[in-house]
Write an enzyme that holds these catalytic residues in place. Structure first.
Site, short mmCIF file in Angstrom:
data_model
loop_
_atom_site.label_atom_id
_atom_site.label_comp_id
_atom_site.label_asym_id
_atom_site.label_seq_id
_atom_site.Cartn_x
_atom_site.Cartn_y
_atom_site.Cartn_z
N GLY A 199 18.38 93.45 48.55
CA GLY A 199 18.96 94.68 48.03
C GLY A 199 20.47 94.64 48.12
N GLU A 200 21.08 95.80 48.28
CA GLU A 200 22.54 95.95 48.42
C GLU A 200 23.30 95.66 47.12
OE1 GLU A 200 23.81 93.45 51.66
OE2 GLU A 200 22.37 94.33 53.07
#
EC number: 2.4.2.21
Length: 345
Positions: free
Chosen positions: A311-312
């Site tokens: 993610g991120e």
């Protein structure tokens, strides 16, 4: 709820874009996906010379009430601890932003912690954590509307700074659970196929997570509208990302879609405004169970498959050089006539 003016890109310029791409010094179609990307971005920007300006990655962060039910391997304090890591430049997304020239913005949508805003975190907190949707809606109508509006506000600022290409990421322990709920609700794929290991659950943990989410689905008594399902099962950071996506589409920005969570965010956004998908480029297919299924359900073609599940915004940023190559192709390659090469097809 805030409304958006999102229209499909004007098709008038398509023929001219296609002619330009086909007359570059190469066999027709031989640069494959690069040609498709150049066409899509040219349509979004309504120009034969598209460009990428001031790329930014926004991380929306929040905590989730459903974590109280043991659906995640990680405790919720990991959310604020990882935000601290972002601030110190030590996370996966940090080195990728440095490598590819992205500005990083961190937005507190609903972290259950008092963050150091003086260090550059954007304070858009709606509440400390969503509620536990096993028992009640994750957020109220007013809170959902605030998330949409504040996500849009962040993007308007990015646009004012000259950004026209936006990657969206997230940080929120428990957000794969909300993603699985949206996925099953909006695609009708069975929940068991939408639930995965998240940050590292073993088989028993995944089974428990599925049982909790199935109970939450069984207890739901809302009206079944997209709006209500987003509100009931969503995360604050995820709904804020929806607002960001819709505002980006209205401003005719390129939206780089990251992994499982952001894919389900744009799936949810498309239930409200289907035209948003014309502005989306899907960066990668991640390793979370269900990601391929939701991409397939949307007819999306991810650019990469690297087995990522962080993610991120990391997968979206990894795909950026491919998008940059598409722009360089249409702007820097010569055409047959100017290069004095016989067009042989």
């Amino acid at each position: 709820m805030k409304t958006f003016q999102i229209t499909r890109p004007d098709e008038t310029i398509r023929e001219a874009l296609t002619d330009k791409i086909n007359n570059l010094t190469k066999p027709k179609g031989s640069l494959g996906t690069l040609e498709e990307l150049a066409l899509q971005i040219g349509l979004i920007q309504q120009t034969l010379t598209p460009e990428l300006r001031h790329p930014q990655n926004i991380i929306f962060a929040a905590d989730h009430g459903i974590v109280d039910e043991g659906v995640s391997l990680s405790p919720k304090e990991i959310t604020w601890q990882q935000i601290s890591n972002f601030l110190h430049g030590g996370a996966g997304v940090n080195f990728l932003c440095r490598q590819h020239g992205f500005e990083l913005k961190i937005v507190d949508a609903g972290v259950d912690y008092d963050l150091p805003y003086e260090k550059g975190i954007i304070n858009m907190k709606v509440r400390k954590s969503s509620r536990n949707y096993l028992y009640e809606a994750a957020m109220t109508e007013e809170e959902m509307n605030l998330c949409i509006e504040r996500g849009a506000e962040v993007v308007r600022q990015c646009h004012a700074e000259g950004c026209n290409v936006l990657s969206l990421g997230e940080m929120g322990i428990g957000n794969t659970s909300s993603s699985s709920m949206w996925m099953t609700c909006f695609t009708h794929i069975p929940l068991e196929l939408c639930v995965g290991a998240g940050s590292g659950l073993d088989n028993a943990g995944v089974h428990h997570k599925y049982n909790v989410l199935q109970q939450a689905l069984d207890h739901y008594q809302g009206d079944g509208s997209a709006h209500d399902l987003i509100r009931y099962f969503g995360g604050l950071e995820m709904v804020m990302a929806i607002g960001a996506m819709l505002q980006a589409a209205e401003l005719k920005m390129i939206i780089l879609v990251d992994g499982f969570i952001m894919t389900n965010c744009i799936l949810a956004a498309s239930q409200l405004y289907p035209e948003v998908l014309h502005y989306a480029i899907f960066g990668h297919q991640g390793d979370e169970a269900g990601h391929k299924l939701v991409l397939d359900a949307m007819g999306a073609k991810p650019l990469l498959n690297l087995g990522l599940r962080l993610g991120e915004g990391t997968g979206a940023i990894c795909s950026y050089p491919i998008i940059d190559s598409a722009i360089r192709m249409i702007n820097e390659m010569d055409n047959f006539a100017h290069a004095a090469i016989t067009k042989y097809f």
